[in-house]
Design a protein around this motif. Sequence first.
Motif, PDB file in Angstrom:
ATOM      1  N   PRO A   1      43.566  38.783  40.533  1.00 18.04           N
ATOM      2  CA  PRO A   1      42.190  38.384  40.215  1.00 18.04           C
ATOM      3  C   PRO A   1      41.891  36.965  40.682  1.00 18.04           C
ATOM      4  O   PRO A   1      42.682  36.047  40.476  1.00 18.04           O
ATOM      5  CB  PRO A   1      42.149  38.482  38.681  1.00 18.04           C
ATOM      6  CG  PRO A   1      43.185  39.509  38.355  1.00 18.04           C
ATOM      7  CD  PRO A   1      44.299  39.264  39.343  1.00 18.04           C
TER       8      PRO A   1
ATOM      9  N   MET B   1      42.519  31.662  35.470  1.00 19.85           N
ATOM     10  CA  MET B   1      42.490  32.648  36.534  1.00 19.85           C
ATOM     11  C   MET B   1      43.750  32.603  37.383  1.00 19.85           C
ATOM     12  O   MET B   1      44.279  33.609  37.837  1.00 19.85           O
ATOM     13  CB  MET B   1      41.263  32.419  37.413  1.00 19.85           C
ATOM     14  CG  MET B   1      41.099  33.433  38.553  1.00 19.85           C
ATOM     15  SD  MET B   1      39.658  33.078  39.577  1.00 19.85           S
ATOM     16  CE  MET B   1      38.322  33.428  38.443  1.00 19.85           C
TER      17      MET B   1
ATOM     18  N   ALA C   1      37.331  43.893  41.216  1.00 25.74           N
ATOM     19  CA  ALA C   1      37.333  43.947  39.759  1.00 25.74           C
ATOM     20  C   ALA C   1      37.005  45.344  39.263  1.00 25.74           C
ATOM     21  O   ALA C   1      37.507  45.790  38.220  1.00 25.74           O
ATOM     22  CB  ALA C   1      36.335  42.937  39.194  1.00 25.74           C
TER      23      ALA C   1
ATOM     24  N   GLU D   1      34.698  39.837  45.060  1.00 29.20           N
ATOM     25  CA  GLU D   1      35.545  39.940  43.868  1.00 29.20           C
ATOM     26  C   GLU D   1      35.095  41.080  42.959  1.00 29.20           C
ATOM     27  O   GLU D   1      35.924  41.764  42.339  1.00 29.20           O
ATOM     28  CB  GLU D   1      35.515  38.621  43.099  1.00 29.20           C
ATOM     29  CG  GLU D   1      36.585  38.471  42.046  1.00 29.20           C
ATOM     30  CD  GLU D   1      37.974  38.242  42.618  1.00 29.20           C
ATOM     31  OE1 GLU D   1      38.913  38.968  42.196  1.00 29.20           O
ATOM     32  OE2 GLU D   1      38.135  37.369  43.468  1.00 29.20           O
ATOM     33  N   VAL D   2      33.796  41.293  42.869  1.00 28.77           N
ATOM     34  CA  VAL D   2      33.257  42.351  42.020  1.00 28.77           C
ATOM     35  C   VAL D   2      33.813  43.711  42.424  1.00 28.77           C
ATOM     36  O   VAL D   2      34.128  44.552  41.569  1.00 28.77           O
ATOM     37  CB  VAL D   2      31.708  42.359  42.091  1.00 28.77           C
ATOM     38  CG1 VAL D   2      31.140  43.655  41.537  1.00 28.77           C
ATOM     39  CG2 VAL D   2      31.145  41.174  41.321  1.00 28.77           C
TER      40      VAL D   2
ATOM     41  N   ARG E   1      39.918  47.124  38.750  1.00 24.66           N
ATOM     42  CA  ARG E   1      40.850  46.322  37.950  1.00 24.66           C
ATOM     43  C   ARG E   1      41.952  45.729  38.824  1.00 24.66           C
ATOM     44  O   ARG E   1      43.089  45.588  38.404  1.00 24.66           O
ATOM     45  CB  ARG E   1      41.446  47.162  36.817  1.00 24.66           C
ATOM     46  CG  ARG E   1      40.399  47.639  35.814  1.00 24.66           C
ATOM     47  CD  ARG E   1      41.020  48.316  34.613  1.00 24.66           C
ATOM     48  NE  ARG E   1      39.985  48.720  33.654  1.00 24.66           N
ATOM     49  CZ  ARG E   1      40.240  49.299  32.482  1.00 24.66           C
ATOM     50  NH1 ARG E   1      41.509  49.562  32.139  1.00 24.66           N
ATOM     51  NH2 ARG E   1      39.252  49.628  31.670  1.00 24.66           N
ATOM     52  N   TRP E   2      41.583  45.395  40.038  1.00 24.51           N
ATOM     53  CA  TRP E   2      42.475  44.761  41.004  1.00 24.51           C
ATOM     54  C   TRP E   2      43.738  45.599  41.263  1.00 24.51           C
ATOM     55  O   TRP E   2      44.823  45.075  41.476  1.00 24.51           O
ATOM     56  CB  TRP E   2      42.867  43.362  40.533  1.00 24.51           C
ATOM     57  CG  TRP E   2      41.680  42.442  40.454  1.00 24.51           C
ATOM     58  CD1 TRP E   2      41.114  41.739  41.479  1.00 24.51           C
ATOM     59  CD2 TRP E   2      40.891  42.123  39.299  1.00 24.51           C
ATOM     60  NE1 TRP E   2      40.017  41.015  41.049  1.00 24.51           N
ATOM     61  CE2 TRP E   2      39.862  41.239  39.706  1.00 24.51           C
ATOM     62  CE3 TRP E   2      40.956  42.504  37.955  1.00 24.51           C
ATOM     63  CZ2 TRP E   2      38.911  40.729  38.829  1.00 24.51           C
ATOM     64  CZ3 TRP E   2      40.005  42.000  37.085  1.00 24.51           C
ATOM     65  CH2 TRP E   2      39.005  41.127  37.517  1.00 24.51           C
TER      66      TRP E   2
END
Length: 201
Positions: free
Chosen positions: A69, A1, A110, A106-107, A113-114
Amino acid sequence: MLNSWKLKEIVLMSLLGVVFAVIYLMFYFFGMGLTNVLTPFGLAPFGYEIIFGIWFIVSIVAAYIIRKPGAALVSETIAATVQVLLGSPAGPRLIISGIIQGLGAEVAFAATRWKNYTLSVLVLAGVSAAVFSFVWGWFISGFAALSPGLVVAMFIVRCLSGALLAGLLGKYVSDQLANTGVLRGYALGKERQNKREKKSA
């Protein structure tokens, strides 16, 4: 990561985690006081819900500044771990809570797609962290014993707190830091610099 991260990004994320861990711990005690104030009015369950969004803010700040990410998840986990090391009354279980809250934020990133860090996405990340944390709270805090109406009200207040204290305030804090010039080497700082260059062109 973190294999694509620069050392300065990891250092900044860690620093943010430590700084906000101290802030989080202070708000834990502030929440206790607020709960005591609301108890005579029968509103004790909202003592922490009103300010719950503050416990998601580092995930928003770190993600907004660094834009890679894992920034939200890892920064929140660091903050929770440091709180435990500082002697938080919540104990080691707090680390799990931090992971879940960071994962919630974070979801949202995400899902883009950041690539999108607009205010609406930051607010969504704060709400998402609130939702994830509330589900976790359902299992560890005995929400099932409360009346459905009260639980719904608590959920709404926590989501609003996540949107305002994590999403909106997180953006404001980050933007103020960027205005000082200390974030020139990071994604947010570079974005600001590019906008200034376009305006002056």
